[in-house]
Design a protein around this motif. Sequence first.
Motif, PDB file in Angstrom:
ATOM      1  N   ASP A 222       0.901  -1.160  -0.045  1.00 12.14           N
ATOM      2  CA  ASP A 222       0.012   0.013   0.023  1.00 12.14           C
ATOM      3  C   ASP A 222       1.011   1.298  -0.142  1.00 12.14           C
ATOM      4  OD1 ASP A 222      -0.907  -0.118   3.511  1.00 12.14           O
ATOM      5  OD2 ASP A 222       1.323   0.350   2.573  1.00 12.14           O
ATOM      6  N   GLY A 223       2.087   1.100  -0.134  1.00 16.32           N
ATOM      7  CA  GLY A 223       3.243   1.893  -0.244  1.00 16.32           C
ATOM      8  C   GLY A 223       4.048   1.993   1.025  1.00 16.32           C
ATOM      9  N   PHE A 224       3.555   1.187   2.040  1.00 16.20           N
ATOM     10  CA  PHE A 224       4.129   1.309   3.154  1.00 16.20           C
ATOM     11  C   PHE A 224       4.226  -0.307   3.734  1.00 16.20           C
ATOM     12  CE2 PHE A 224       4.645   6.016   3.619  1.00 16.20           C
ATOM     13  CZ  PHE A 224       3.400   6.221   2.947  1.00 16.20           C
ATOM     14  N   THR A 225       3.101  -0.810   3.595  1.00 22.62           N
ATOM     15  CA  THR A 225       2.984  -2.232   4.120  1.00 22.62           C
ATOM     16  C   THR A 225       2.763  -3.144   3.052  1.00 22.62           C
ATOM     17  OG1 THR A 225       1.995  -1.379   5.997  1.00 22.62           O
ATOM     18  CG2 THR A 225       1.577  -3.713   5.672  1.00 22.62           C
ATOM     19  N   ARG A 226       3.388  -4.516   3.110  1.00 19.69           N
ATOM     20  CA  ARG A 226       3.169  -5.497   2.461  1.00 19.69           C
ATOM     21  C   ARG A 226       1.600  -5.949   2.265  1.00 19.69           C
ATOM     22  NH1 ARG A 226       3.881 -11.598   3.568  1.00 19.69           N
ATOM     23  NH2 ARG A 226       3.896 -12.919   1.485  1.00 19.69           N
ATOM     24  N   ILE A 227       1.071  -5.844   0.934  1.00 19.95           N
ATOM     25  CA  ILE A 227      -0.681  -6.254   0.881  1.00 19.95           C
ATOM     26  C   ILE A 227      -0.856  -7.357   1.613  1.00 19.95           C
ATOM     27  CG2 ILE A 227      -2.318  -6.548  -0.688  1.00 19.95           C
ATOM     28  CD1 ILE A 227      -1.993  -3.949  -0.565  1.00 19.95           C
TER      29      ILE A 227
ATOM     30  N   LEU B 283     -15.321  -6.555   5.192  1.00 26.42           N
ATOM     31  CA  LEU B 283     -15.375  -7.256   3.983  1.00 26.42           C
ATOM     32  C   LEU B 283     -14.956  -6.229   2.796  1.00 26.42           C
ATOM     33  CD1 LEU B 283     -16.066 -10.251   3.605  1.00 26.42           C
ATOM     34  CD2 LEU B 283     -18.559  -9.614   3.350  1.00 26.42           C
ATOM     35  N   HIS B 284     -15.648  -5.274   2.802  1.00 27.41           N
ATOM     36  CA  HIS B 284     -15.236  -4.355   1.626  1.00 27.41           C
ATOM     37  C   HIS B 284     -14.643  -3.362   1.576  1.00 27.41           C
ATOM     38  CE1 HIS B 284     -18.609  -6.516  -0.611  1.00 27.41           C
ATOM     39  NE2 HIS B 284     -19.331  -6.360   0.747  1.00 27.41           N
ATOM     40  N   GLN B 285     -13.600  -3.513   2.615  1.00 28.78           N
ATOM     41  CA  GLN B 285     -12.470  -2.307   2.926  1.00 28.78           C
ATOM     42  C   GLN B 285     -11.767  -2.062   1.568  1.00 28.78           C
ATOM     43  OE1 GLN B 285     -10.478  -4.575   6.146  1.00 28.78           O
ATOM     44  NE2 GLN B 285      -8.703  -3.398   5.498  1.00 28.78           N
ATOM     45  N   ARG B 286     -11.190  -0.932   1.589  1.00 28.64           N
ATOM     46  CA  ARG B 286     -10.564  -0.276   0.438  1.00 28.64           C
ATOM     47  C   ARG B 286      -8.925   0.007   1.012  1.00 28.64           C
ATOM     48  NH1 ARG B 286     -13.869   1.728  -3.600  1.00 28.64           N
ATOM     49  NH2 ARG B 286     -16.171   2.076  -2.730  1.00 28.64           N
ATOM     50  N   VAL B 287      -7.928  -0.370   0.366  1.00 24.04           N
ATOM     51  CA  VAL B 287      -6.584  -0.038   0.493  1.00 24.04           C
ATOM     52  C   VAL B 287      -6.136   0.590  -0.658  1.00 24.04           C
ATOM     53  CG1 VAL B 287      -6.052  -1.966   2.254  1.00 24.04           C
ATOM     54  CG2 VAL B 287      -5.742  -2.548  -0.120  1.00 24.04           C
ATOM     55  N   PRO B 288      -4.880   1.536  -0.426  1.00 22.86           N
ATOM     56  CA  PRO B 288      -4.084   2.064  -1.663  1.00 22.86           C
ATOM     57  C   PRO B 288      -3.200   0.697  -2.183  1.00 22.86           C
ATOM     58  CG  PRO B 288      -3.678   3.391   0.290  1.00 22.86           C
ATOM     59  CD  PRO B 288      -4.572   2.193   0.862  1.00 22.86           C
ATOM     60  N   PHE B 289      -3.037   0.810  -3.372  1.00 23.40           N
ATOM     61  CA  PHE B 289      -2.331  -0.439  -4.077  1.00 23.40           C
ATOM     62  C   PHE B 289      -1.548  -0.075  -5.290  1.00 23.40           C
ATOM     63  CE2 PHE B 289      -2.477  -4.707  -4.658  1.00 23.40           C
ATOM     64  CZ  PHE B 289      -2.642  -5.123  -6.165  1.00 23.40           C
ATOM     65  N   ILE B 290      -0.089  -0.472  -4.610  1.00 28.48           N
ATOM     66  CA  ILE B 290       1.046  -0.243  -5.881  1.00 28.48           C
ATOM     67  C   ILE B 290       1.564  -1.814  -6.106  1.00 28.48           C
ATOM     68  CG2 ILE B 290       3.447   0.444  -6.020  1.00 28.48           C
ATOM     69  CD1 ILE B 290       2.285   2.669  -4.031  1.00 28.48           C
TER      70      ILE B 290
ATOM     71  N   LYS C 172      11.055   1.531  -5.652  1.00 20.65           N
ATOM     72  CA  LYS C 172      11.300   2.915  -6.078  1.00 20.65           C
ATOM     73  C   LYS C 172      10.239   3.714  -5.814  1.00 20.65           C
ATOM     74  CE  LYS C 172      14.489   4.802  -7.306  1.00 20.65           C
ATOM     75  NZ  LYS C 172      15.497   5.631  -6.717  1.00 20.65           N
ATOM     76  N   ALA C 173       8.875   3.476  -6.034  1.00 18.58           N
ATOM     77  CA  ALA C 173       7.735   4.154  -5.609  1.00 18.58           C
ATOM     78  C   ALA C 173       7.488   4.311  -4.099  1.00 18.58           C
ATOM     79  CB  ALA C 173       6.572   3.656  -6.203  1.00 18.58           C
ATOM     80  N   GLU C 174       7.776   3.051  -3.423  1.00 17.83           N
ATOM     81  CA  GLU C 174       7.861   3.072  -2.024  1.00 17.83           C
ATOM     82  C   GLU C 174       8.668   4.071  -1.498  1.00 17.83           C
ATOM     83  OE1 GLU C 174       8.528  -0.886  -1.569  1.00 17.83           O
ATOM     84  OE2 GLU C 174       6.449  -1.569  -1.241  1.00 17.83           O
ATOM     85  N   GLU C 175       9.744   4.088  -2.092  1.00 17.45           N
ATOM     86  CA  GLU C 175      10.969   5.375  -1.541  1.00 17.45           C
ATOM     87  C   GLU C 175      10.261   6.581  -1.599  1.00 17.45           C
ATOM     88  OE1 GLU C 175      14.724   3.415  -3.500  1.00 17.45           O
ATOM     89  OE2 GLU C 175      14.609   5.377  -3.688  1.00 17.45           O
ATOM     90  N   PHE C 176       9.844   7.206  -2.673  1.00 14.44           N
ATOM     91  CA  PHE C 176       9.267   8.252  -2.737  1.00 14.44           C
ATOM     92  C   PHE C 176       8.134   8.435  -1.759  1.00 14.44           C
ATOM     93  CE2 PHE C 176      11.295  10.845  -6.441  1.00 14.44           C
ATOM     94  CZ  PHE C 176      11.700   9.798  -7.207  1.00 14.44           C
TER      95      PHE C 176
END
Length: 335
Positions: free
Chosen positions: A297-302, A310-317, A326-330
């Motif tokens: 999610d940018g910080f934690t392993r999905i 049940l229907h929670q949303r998370v940021p996704f990379i 590299k994206a996580e670094e930024f």
Amino acid sequence: MSRKNQTLGEFIIENQSSFKYTSGELSRLINSIRLAAKVVNHEVNKAGLVDILGAFGDTNIQGEEQQKLDVYANEKFIQTLTNRNIVCGIASEEEDDFISINSQDENNNNKYVVLIDPLDGSSNIDVNVSVGTIFSVYRRVTPVGTPVQLEDFLQKGSQQVAAGYVVYGTSTMLVYTTGHGVNGFTLNPAIGTFYLSHPNMTFPEDGKIYSVNEGNYIHFPQGMKDYIKYCQMEEGDRPYTSRYIGSLVSDFHRNMIKGGIYLYPKSSKTSNGKLRLLYECNPMALIAEQAHGKASDGFTRILDIEPTELHQRVPFICGSKNMVEKAEEFMRLKK
Ligand code: P6P
């Protein structure tokens, strides 16, 4: 073990022994997904005829009510999984609550629960752009009878026993993993058989494609803005190419073959991003990691995120390992 042009049925039988703690139920479960995928594929492929067949809510020339394709896909996957008497429960993007299967049988000890996005990207259908089905399979935790949401459905992604997707594109493919790598099967529609066309699929460690809805740029966290500018700079192997189909399965599939990264971050408009953890991000993250890619999610392993609803949303990379890192670094530099 796999060999090109093996059928999906042959592949499942030959790899049955690699499924721990099961006496064929997981194989039968994958087979029911296969059947539903063929049925939905047939309907998706004639979506363009909707004027002839009647739009949603109308009745077609046979007097049958025309269903929205995501409603249709939801019903078909639930029906095939229920009829095979393999799962004790199903959760779907199309259903508010999970569905308990054969709950009247207090001895129901069907071992698995399935979580599914029956037709992801369905808004693309009207413009003839590819869509997909995403599925996630867990072993139930409660011993028997009616499943319990907290224990049986809200499990971490690392507990999945299988995950996969169907991409209804220029050809229809079923791509899945049971924890022993990722294999892709292409449907020959003439005979209704899936053939092993992409054995041992892996993400290239690097890539030059980034997939994000740049229309949301001004709403992104500063770190994500900086990463997107990094992708666009004239430097080294950049600028990267921007490719965004608006269908997670299609963008993911292309990136896995060519190398690339898919990003759906949180924003000032959507504090947890848009994608659903349980039946979009977790299955795609398991496939990504099994294909030597990465998903966070940018910080934690999905796959380590503890679900709460049940229907929670998370940021996704998700995508090629070095691009995700590299994206996580930024993102960690400027939240
Ligand atoms: P946006 C489709 O609705 C979906 O869930 C994914 O398949 C896709 O990548 C994303 O949402 C598109 O969302 O906000 O960019 O239109």
